[in-house]
Write a protein that holds these residues in place. Structure first.
Motif, short mmCIF file in Angstrom:
data_model
loop_
_atom_site.label_atom_id
_atom_site.label_comp_id
_atom_site.label_asym_id
_atom_site.label_seq_id
_atom_site.Cartn_x
_atom_site.Cartn_y
_atom_site.Cartn_z
N ASP A 1 76.93 -13.88 33.57
CA ASP A 1 76.36 -12.39 33.66
C ASP A 1 76.94 -11.55 32.69
N ASP A 2 78.32 -11.50 32.53
CA ASP A 2 78.90 -10.78 31.60
C ASP A 2 78.42 -11.10 30.24
N SER B 1 67.30 -3.28 17.40
CA SER B 1 65.89 -3.71 17.30
C SER B 1 65.85 -2.54 16.00
N TRP C 1 76.91 -18.67 20.84
CA TRP C 1 77.14 -17.75 19.72
C TRP C 1 77.22 -18.21 18.36
N GLU D 1 75.62 -9.71 25.25
CA GLU D 1 74.47 -10.02 24.19
C GLU D 1 73.38 -8.89 24.35
N ASN D 2 73.16 -8.52 25.59
CA ASN D 2 72.26 -7.30 25.53
C ASN D 2 72.36 -5.95 24.67
N GLU D 3 73.93 -5.65 25.16
CA GLU D 3 74.41 -4.41 24.64
C GLU D 3 74.67 -4.48 22.96
N SER D 4 74.63 -5.59 22.39
CA SER D 4 74.89 -5.81 20.97
C SER D 4 73.57 -6.22 20.31
N PHE D 5 72.36 -6.02 20.90
CA PHE D 5 71.42 -6.28 20.14
C PHE D 5 70.58 -4.89 19.63
N ILE E 1 75.62 -12.43 29.17
CA ILE E 1 74.36 -11.76 28.87
C ILE E 1 74.26 -10.33 28.67
N ARG E 2 75.34 -9.63 29.39
CA ARG E 2 75.17 -8.28 29.19
C ARG E 2 76.02 -7.61 28.11
#
Length: 72
Positions: free
Chosen positions: A55-56, A67, A23, A61-65, A58-59
């Protein structure tokens, strides 16, 4: 009755140092986030070691992405 408790799997964990590097933050910042409960789920298998559930991570990271290419 089933419980929804996640089992500890050391093969799917990363260390505090690895997450801080991933991070781009310091270990101390990560420790502060853990204190404020603003971090991925973690385990303390002994007094000094902290392992984060990959897994958490990555979750989160995906939630804070964010676009900027999506149409409004």
């Amino acid at each position: 009755m089933e419980t929804n408790v996640k089992q500890f799997d050391p093969q799917k964990c990363i260390t505090e140092e690895d997450l801080a590097d991933r991070w781009g933050i310091t270990k101390r910042t990560l420790q502060n986030r853990r204190y404020k409960r603003n971090c991925p789920n973690f385990w303390r298998p002994n007094g000094n070691t902290v392992l984060y559930d990959l897994d958490d991570v990555i979750r989160m990271e995906n939630e804070s992405f964010v676009s900027f290419n999506e149409s409004r």
